[in-house]
Scaffold this motif. Structure first.
Motif, PDB file in Angstrom:
ATOM      1  N   THR A   1      66.421  42.774  96.900  1.00 52.97           N
ATOM      2  CA  THR A   1      66.442  44.237  96.824  1.00 52.97           C
ATOM      3  C   THR A   1      66.828  44.790  98.182  1.00 52.97           C
ATOM      4  O   THR A   1      66.295  44.353  99.210  1.00 52.97           O
ATOM      5  N   ILE A   2      67.740  45.744  98.187  1.00 55.93           N
ATOM      6  CA  ILE A   2      68.182  46.355  99.434  1.00 55.93           C
ATOM      7  C   ILE A   2      67.338  47.582  99.719  1.00 55.93           C
ATOM      8  O   ILE A   2      67.328  48.536  98.932  1.00 55.93           O
ATOM      9  N   GLU A   3      66.618  47.543 100.830  1.00 56.09           N
ATOM     10  CA  GLU A   3      65.782  48.667 101.223  1.00 56.09           C
ATOM     11  C   GLU A   3      66.327  49.377 102.465  1.00 56.09           C
ATOM     12  O   GLU A   3      66.038  50.551 102.686  1.00 56.09           O
ATOM     13  N   THR A   4      67.070  48.637 103.291  1.00 58.76           N
ATOM     14  CA  THR A   4      67.593  49.200 104.538  1.00 58.76           C
ATOM     15  C   THR A   4      69.084  48.911 104.638  1.00 58.76           C
ATOM     16  O   THR A   4      69.546  47.814 104.289  1.00 58.76           O
ATOM     17  N   VAL A   5      69.831  49.891 105.145  1.00 54.30           N
ATOM     18  CA  VAL A   5      71.293  49.796 105.191  1.00 54.30           C
ATOM     19  C   VAL A   5      71.786  50.277 106.550  1.00 54.30           C
ATOM     20  O   VAL A   5      71.248  51.235 107.118  1.00 54.30           O
ATOM     21  N   ALA A   6      72.836  49.634 107.044  1.00 61.10           N
ATOM     22  CA  ALA A   6      73.581  50.146 108.202  1.00 61.10           C
ATOM     23  C   ALA A   6      74.996  50.449 107.739  1.00 61.10           C
ATOM     24  O   ALA A   6      75.612  49.633 107.045  1.00 61.10           O
ATOM     25  N   VAL A   7      75.485  51.621 108.103  1.00 61.17           N
ATOM     26  CA  VAL A   7      76.883  51.972 107.829  1.00 61.17           C
ATOM     27  C   VAL A   7      77.605  52.003 109.172  1.00 61.17           C
ATOM     28  O   VAL A   7      77.254  52.795 110.051  1.00 61.17           O
ATOM     29  N   VAL A   8      78.588  51.124 109.330  1.00 61.60           N
ATOM     30  CA  VAL A   8      79.349  51.025 110.578  1.00 61.60           C
ATOM     31  C   VAL A   8      80.670  51.756 110.378  1.00 61.60           C
ATOM     32  O   VAL A   8      81.508  51.342 109.581  1.00 61.60           O
ATOM     33  N   GLY A   9      80.827  52.847 111.117  1.00 60.91           N
ATOM     34  CA  GLY A   9      81.947  53.748 110.906  1.00 60.91           C
ATOM     35  C   GLY A   9      81.389  54.978 110.206  1.00 60.91           C
ATOM     36  O   GLY A   9      81.186  54.970 108.990  1.00 60.91           O
ATOM     37  N   ALA A  10      81.095  56.033 110.957  1.00 59.96           N
ATOM     38  CA  ALA A  10      80.355  57.174 110.406  1.00 59.96           C
ATOM     39  C   ALA A  10      81.222  58.412 110.242  1.00 59.96           C
ATOM     40  O   ALA A  10      80.741  59.530 110.303  1.00 59.96           O
TER      41      ALA A  10
ATOM     42  N   ALA B   1      78.194  55.900 121.216  1.00 57.27           N
ATOM     43  CA  ALA B   1      76.951  56.625 120.965  1.00 57.27           C
ATOM     44  C   ALA B   1      77.226  58.113 120.786  1.00 57.27           C
ATOM     45  O   ALA B   1      76.583  58.783 119.964  1.00 57.27           O
ATOM     46  N   GLU B   2      78.187  58.635 121.530  1.00 62.66           N
ATOM     47  CA  GLU B   2      78.523  60.059 121.428  1.00 62.66           C
ATOM     48  C   GLU B   2      79.126  60.382 120.065  1.00 62.66           C
ATOM     49  O   GLU B   2      78.767  61.392 119.444  1.00 62.66           O
ATOM     50  N   ALA B   3      80.031  59.539 119.600  1.00 58.35           N
ATOM     51  CA  ALA B   3      80.636  59.763 118.285  1.00 58.35           C
ATOM     52  C   ALA B   3      79.594  59.656 117.182  1.00 58.35           C
ATOM     53  O   ALA B   3      79.590  60.429 116.218  1.00 58.35           O
ATOM     54  N   THR B   4      78.693  58.692 117.320  1.00 57.03           N
ATOM     55  CA  THR B   4      77.631  58.537 116.328  1.00 57.03           C
ATOM     56  C   THR B   4      76.744  59.770 116.293  1.00 57.03           C
ATOM     57  O   THR B   4      76.405  60.272 115.208  1.00 57.03           O
ATOM     58  N   ALA B   5      76.349  60.268 117.444  1.00 54.56           N
ATOM     59  CA  ALA B   5      75.476  61.449 117.503  1.00 54.56           C
ATOM     60  C   ALA B   5      76.153  62.663 116.884  1.00 54.56           C
ATOM     61  O   ALA B   5      75.516  63.441 116.162  1.00 54.56           O
ATOM     62  N   ALA B   6      77.449  62.831 117.152  1.00 57.92           N
ATOM     63  CA  ALA B   6      78.181  63.967 116.579  1.00 57.92           C
ATOM     64  C   ALA B   6      78.260  63.856 115.067  1.00 57.92           C
ATOM     65  O   ALA B   6      78.065  64.852 114.345  1.00 57.92           O
ATOM     66  N   ASN B   7      78.521  62.670 114.566  1.00 61.42           N
ATOM     67  CA  ASN B   7      78.583  62.483 113.118  1.00 61.42           C
ATOM     68  C   ASN B   7      77.216  62.637 112.470  1.00 61.42           C
ATOM     69  O   ASN B   7      77.101  63.173 111.361  1.00 61.42           O
ATOM     70  N   TYR B   8      76.183  62.177 113.142  1.00 59.79           N
ATOM     71  CA  TYR B   8      74.823  62.328 112.619  1.00 59.79           C
ATOM     72  C   TYR B   8      74.486  63.807 112.448  1.00 59.79           C
ATOM     73  O   TYR B   8      73.987  64.222 111.388  1.00 59.79           O
ATOM     74  N   ALA B   9      74.774  64.610 113.452  1.00 58.75           N
ATOM     75  CA  ALA B   9      74.509  66.052 113.353  1.00 58.75           C
ATOM     76  C   ALA B   9      75.315  66.673 112.231  1.00 58.75           C
ATOM     77  O   ALA B   9      74.816  67.535 111.479  1.00 58.75           O
TER      78      ALA B   9
ATOM     79  N   ALA C   1      65.599  64.582 102.062  1.00 61.16           N
ATOM     80  CA  ALA C   1      65.630  63.122 101.951  1.00 61.16           C
ATOM     81  C   ALA C   1      66.612  62.514 102.947  1.00 61.16           C
ATOM     82  O   ALA C   1      66.339  61.476 103.551  1.00 61.16           O
ATOM     83  N   VAL C   2      67.759  63.176 103.133  1.00 58.41           N
ATOM     84  CA  VAL C   2      68.726  62.694 104.108  1.00 58.41           C
ATOM     85  C   VAL C   2      68.123  62.728 105.507  1.00 58.41           C
ATOM     86  O   VAL C   2      68.229  61.771 106.283  1.00 58.41           O
ATOM     87  N   ARG C   3      67.457  63.824 105.840  1.00 59.64           N
ATOM     88  CA  ARG C   3      66.826  63.929 107.162  1.00 59.64           C
ATOM     89  C   ARG C   3      65.752  62.862 107.361  1.00 59.64           C
ATOM     90  O   ARG C   3      65.595  62.317 108.460  1.00 59.64           O
ATOM     91  N   ALA C   4      65.019  62.561 106.304  1.00 59.18           N
ATOM     92  CA  ALA C   4      63.928  61.590 106.421  1.00 59.18           C
ATOM     93  C   ALA C   4      64.423  60.153 106.506  1.00 59.18           C
ATOM     94  O   ALA C   4      63.768  59.309 107.134  1.00 59.18           O
ATOM     95  N   ASN C   5      65.565  59.875 105.889  1.00 61.43           N
ATOM     96  CA  ASN C   5      65.993  58.480 105.755  1.00 61.43           C
ATOM     97  C   ASN C   5      67.205  58.096 106.593  1.00 61.43           C
ATOM     98  O   ASN C   5      67.502  56.902 106.721  1.00 61.43           O
ATOM     99  N   LEU C   6      67.896  59.081 107.161  1.00 60.17           N
ATOM    100  CA  LEU C   6      69.089  58.784 107.943  1.00 60.17           C
ATOM    101  C   LEU C   6      68.762  58.790 109.433  1.00 60.17           C
ATOM    102  O   LEU C   6      68.091  59.697 109.932  1.00 60.17           O
ATOM    103  N   SER C   7      69.254  57.794 110.145  1.00 59.31           N
ATOM    104  CA  SER C   7      69.068  57.733 111.600  1.00 59.31           C
ATOM    105  C   SER C   7      70.360  57.257 112.234  1.00 59.31           C
ATOM    106  O   SER C   7      71.291  56.818 111.553  1.00 59.31           O
ATOM    107  N   ALA C   8      70.414  57.345 113.565  1.00 58.77           N
ATOM    108  CA  ALA C   8      71.608  56.959 114.308  1.00 58.77           C
ATOM    109  C   ALA C   8      71.243  55.921 115.357  1.00 58.77           C
ATOM    110  O   ALA C   8      70.171  55.991 115.969  1.00 58.77           O
ATOM    111  N   ALA C   9      72.151  54.961 115.562  1.00 55.35           N
ATOM    112  CA  ALA C   9      71.960  53.933 116.579  1.00 55.35           C
ATOM    113  C   ALA C   9      73.003  54.101 117.671  1.00 55.35           C
ATOM    114  O   ALA C   9      74.114  54.580 117.422  1.00 55.35           O
ATOM    115  N   ASP C  10      72.681  53.687 118.857  1.00 54.37           N
ATOM    116  CA  ASP C  10      73.617  53.797 119.981  1.00 54.37           C
ATOM    117  C   ASP C  10      74.752  52.784 119.894  1.00 54.37           C
ATOM    118  O   ASP C  10      75.849  53.030 120.392  1.00 54.37           O
TER     119      ASP C  10
END
Length: 325
Positions: A4-13, A38-46, A68-77
């Protein structure tokens, strides 16, 4: 193998990867994104958080989806930080093999060896990318369509080394995200883009021959067979129209345009066997009972009437503006 997939990383945001991340996070799956920096990731996260709010306010997302998006989505450097502990990694970087190779090498070094790795490529076969992935038995194509938050269909493509056991795991995750999936063979363009490109090529041929303008071609497509396609694919549409009718139609266009427009053997074989579709109870989809045909006709009529009302409610798009050249 992960069950079962509980956690996901999307590379390319970007818009494609970001839309995939939104789709999964909105149904409670924990998703972390990473981009080229990290800057591009932060901009896409916002942007993704802002868009989720806008989509819900517009009625495009159900109530509570933005939260739900706010609770479950995060950004990595970094990519390495994003993929290190997750169950599934979806790569959504540009369709350039050299870029994908570099990304897969980074993912392979940092991710768990049992993490499933998917690519969102729209045309590149799995077998051309698998050599760049360690443990290629956990690698496959998981191809979403743009815009990912709103289009439900996903193509799944296994390579020669892909463990078939990953398919039900991915399908279960997609089902939670209210996505439907189809497994297709590992060939360039898969099914979606092969069909789209053929349609565009023939449409361009029609325009080049002076038969119709781009606007008139699009009007015909979206208001006739395109009107049906949200509910039925080409085989179901042919079954309902009559396979014998299709064979006769193919004869006309073959006479005009040559062998490239000849009736497919699959169709001719069914007709030669007396299988004409719903009209006589057997076609591409096998046998139909009279009750099933009646149910199908009732569904079809309701679906098409509903589509007409939806189009009237939405009104014309920018493409319908006669001043648009």
């Amino acid at each position: 193998m992960i069950r079962t997939i509980e956690t996901v990383a999307v590379v390319g945001a970007g818009y494609m990867g970001g839309g995939i991340a939104q789709s999964l996070a909105s149904v409670g799956i924990r998703v972390v994104i990473a981009d080229v920096s990290a800057e591009a990731t932060a901009a896409n996260y916002a942007r993704l958080l802002r868009e989720a709010d806008e989509f819900e306010a517009q009625g495009l997302f159900p109530e509570g989806a933005a939260a739900a998006v706010r609770a479950n989505l995060s950004a990595a450097d970094t990519i390495e930080e994003a993929v290190r502990t997750v169950d599934f990694i979806e790569e959504a970087v540009p369709e350039i093999p050299a870029i994908k190779q570099a990304v897969y090498e980074r993912i392979s070094k940092a991710a768990r060896t049992d993490a499933i790795i998917g690519t969102n490529t729209s045309t590149l076969p799995v077998h051309t990318l698998a050599p760049y992935v360690s443990h290629p038995e956990r690698f496959l194509t998981v191809h979403f369509s743009n815009p990912a938050p709103f289009i439900p269909g996903v193509e799944l493509v296994c390579g020669a080394e892909t463990n078939p056991a990953v398919i039900p795991v991915i399908k279960e995750m997609l089902s939670r995200a209210k996505r439907c999936s189809a497994q297709v063979a590992d060939t360039p363009g898969f099914v979606l883009n092969r069909l789209q490109y053929v349609l565009l090529k023939e449409a361009a041929t029609i325009v080049e021959a002076g038969i119709a303008t781009p606007r008139d071609v699009d009007t015909i497509v979206r208001s006739t067979f395109g009107f049906r396609l949200p509910f039925f694919g080409p085989f179901a549409i042919a079954d309902m129209a009559g396979l014998d009718v299709y064979v006769n139609g193919f004869k006309t266009v073959e006479d005009a345009f040559g062998p490239r427009m000849a009736a497919p053997e699959l169709l001719k074989t069914l007709v030669s066997e007396g299988k004409y579709g719903t009209k006589n109870g057997e076609g591409f989809y096998g046998k139909f009972t009279p009750e099933q045909v009646a149910q199908l006709v009732a569904y079809r009529n309701k679906a098409y009437a509903g589509m007409a009302r939806l189009m009237e409610e939405l009104g014309p798009s920018v493409y319908d503006d006669p001043l648009m050249s």
